[in-house]
Design an enzyme around this catalytic site. Structure first.
Site: not given
Length: 451
Positions: A264-267, A269-270, A288, A333, A386
C-alpha cells in the site's frame, strides 16, 4: 486585512467539506490551486480560518448555542458555516478585528441569498463579541468527558475511549497536541547532496529550517508558500514525510540487493526511503490500487532519480501468486482510521465511527493475509498504521502471530534510544501525540519462521 473574497473562499471550502464530504486538506488544496494569484498573506488566512473552523467546530458550536435562539444543528448549512468561521476569527484569531469578522459575515449572508437572516447573524455575532469570555464551560471534575470534548473539540465517544485506554493525563496531552499546529517535516536525501547544502538552499528561499526529533536526516520547515517552488524539493533533495513514517524504513533495515514489496505504497515515501537505504541496489515494488495513486508514486520516483524502485498498479486485497515467498521485506502500511494525524487532517475525528474501525480491522486483516504469503521464510514484514486504536494495531499483530507462521522481533536495534520502551523489545511501538514529537503511529516488526 483579509478581504471578503477570502472569507467567501473559506465558506466554499467549509461547505465542500460539510455538504459534499470532501476531505478538508483536499478542499483547501483545491481552493488554493484555483486562486494561485492571491497573496501569500491571503492564502495563509484562507488556510488558517478553514482549518481552524473545522478543527474547533465542537467548541464553536457550543459557543454559538449559548447565544443563539436556534441551535446550530437546525440552521441552514450556509448560515452554519458563516457563523462558525466568524466565531473562529472572534475567539481564536486575535489579529482579526471583531468588527471585520461580524460585518463580513453579515454581508456574506446577504450575498448568498439569506437577506432575511442578516439581522439574526448580526445579533448572534455581536452578542458573542461582547460576552464570549464569559461563556460557562462544563466542569472537568464533574463532567470530564463533556468538558474535554468541548474544550478540545473532540467527539465524546473518542474522549471516553482514550480516557479508558490511556488515562486522563495522557489523553489531555494528546488532545492538546492535536490542537497544536505541526510544521512540515521532510526527509533530507543526503546521499545525493550534503546536509548543509540543502539547508543553505532552503534558507536562501526564506524557508525556516530546524532539526526534527529522533532521526538525523529529519527536519522541519516553515515559512514557505509553495513546496513545489523550492529548489530543494524540485531537485529531489527533500521529501515530505513525518518522522513516524521514516521509522518504518529504519525498522525494516534493508540490505543492498533485497527484494522489497510495499503493498500500500502511495504516495511512496516509505518505498523511496527504503530504496535510498539500499543505495540503488535491489528492487522495491511500490504497489497501490489505482493508476492515479501509482502516478503519484511515479512522480516522486522521478524526482528522487531512483532506479531500484518500480511503481505498480496492484490491489493489496487480491492475492498475487507470482510473489509468494519471494520478498525479503514486505511493508504493509494499511488503510486505517487515521486518528494519529488529526492535527494535520482535523475532519478525520468527525468521520470515524466504532463501526468504521471494525470494518477497517477486517480490511487490514485481509491485506495482512496476502502480505504474509509474499515474505520468504526468514524474511520480515513491517506492519504500520497512522492511528491509535488497539483494534487496528496491537490486536491485529496478536491475531496475525496466532494465525500465521510469524513472530514479533525486537525493534530496539533499529530505533533511537529515546523511543525504546518495554513494547519495542516485544516488537512494536505506539507513538502518541503529546508524548512523542511525531504523529500518532504504530509499527511492528514481524519475522517469518523458518519452518
Amino acid at each position: 486585512m483579509a478581504t471578503e473574497n477570502t472569507r467567501e473562499i473559506v465558506l466554499d471550502i467549509l461547505l465542500d467539506v460539510s455538504r459534499n464530504g470532501v476531505y478538508s486538506h483536499l478542499a483547501i488544496r483545491g481552493a488554493l490551486e484555483n486562486y494561485q494569484y492571491l497573496s501569500k498573506r491571503d492564502r495563509a488566512f484562507i488556510t488558517k480560518v478553514a482549518e481552524g473552523t473545522i478543527e474547533r467546530q465542537i467548541e464553536i458550536d457550543y459557543i454559538i448555542d449559548q447565544f443563539s435562539s436556534v441551535p446550530v444543528r437546525k440552521m441552514k448549512p450556509v448560515v452554519q458555516e458563516i457563523l462558525r468561521s466568524a466565531v473562529y476569527q472572534i475567539r481564536f484569531m486575535g489579529g482579526v478585528p471583531d468588527s471585520a469578522a461580524v460585518n463580513e459575515a453579515v454581508q456574506l449572508t446577504q450575498k448568498r441569498g439569506f437577506f432575511n437572516l442578516k439581522g439574526f447573524v448580526n445579533g448572534v455575532l455581536r452578542t458573542i463579541v461582547r460576552d464570549v469570555d464569559r461563556v460557562p464551560y462544563p466542569d472537568e471534575e464533574k463532567e470530564p468527558v463533556r468538558s474535554l470534548s468541548i474544550r478540545y473539540s473532540m467527539p465524546e465517544w473518542l474522549v471516553t475511549r482514550w480516557l479508558d485506554e490511556f488515562g486522563p493525563f495522557v489523553t489531555k496531552q494528546m488532545l492538546e497536541a492535536f490542537l497544536t499546529e505541526r510544521p512540515t517535516t521532510v526527509r533530507f536525501k543526503t546521499n545525493r547532496i550534503g546536509k548543509q547544502e540543502i539547508i543553505d538552499s532552503l534558507t536562501a528561499q526564506g524557508v525556516e529550517v530546524k532539526r526534527a526529533s529522533y532521526l538525523p536526516y529529519a527536519y522541519q520547515i516553515s515559512n514557505y508558500n509553495y513546496l513545489s517552488a523550492l529548489t530543494a524539493f524540485r531537485s529531489g533533495w527533500i521529501f515530505t514525510q513525518d518522522v513516524s513514517s521514516m521509522l518504518v524504513a529504519e525498522a525494516a533495515a534493508p540490505h543492498q540487493g533485497d527484494y522489497v514489496i510495499d503493498v500500500c505504497a502511495a504516495p511512496g515515501g516509505k518505498s523511496l526511503h527504503i530504496a535510498d537505504k539500499m543505495g540503488g541496489f535491489g528492487m522495491v515494488e511500490a504497489r497501490d490500487l489505482t493508476p492515479d495513486k501509482v502516478a503519484l508514486i511515479a512522480d516522486n520516483v522521478k524526482r528522487a532519480d531512483l532506479i531500484n524502485i518500480k511503481p505498480m498498479v496492484m490491489d493489496a486485497l487480491t492475492p498475487d501468486v507470482m510473489s509468494e515467498e519471494k520478498a525479503d521485506i514486505v511493508l504493509a502500511d494499511v488503510p486505517c482510521s487515521g486518528l494519529g494525524i488529526i492535527s494535520r487532517k482535523s475532519d478525520i475525528k468527525y468521520r470515524v465511527t466504532p463501526e468504521r474501525i471494525a470494518e477497517l480491522q477486517e480490511l487490514q486483516r485481509k491485506i495482512l493475509k496476502n502480505a504474509a504469503s509474499y515474505v520468504r521464510k526468514g524474511g520480515v514484514l513491517i506492519y504500520s498504521t497512522c492511528t491509535l486504536t488497539h483494534e487496528e494495531n496491537i490486536d491485529n499483530v496478536r491475531w496475525f502471530t496466532e494465525n500465521f507462521a510469524f513472530e514479533t522481533e525486537s525493534l530496539d536495534p533499529y530505533l533511537p534510544a529515546e523511543l525504546r520502551r518495554l513494547t519495542t523489545a516485544e516488537g512494536y511501538l505506539q507513538l502518541v501525540p503529546g508524548l512523542h514529537d511525531a504523529d500518532g503511529f504504530f509499527l511492528a516488526r514481524l519475522r517469518r519462521k523458518r519452518l
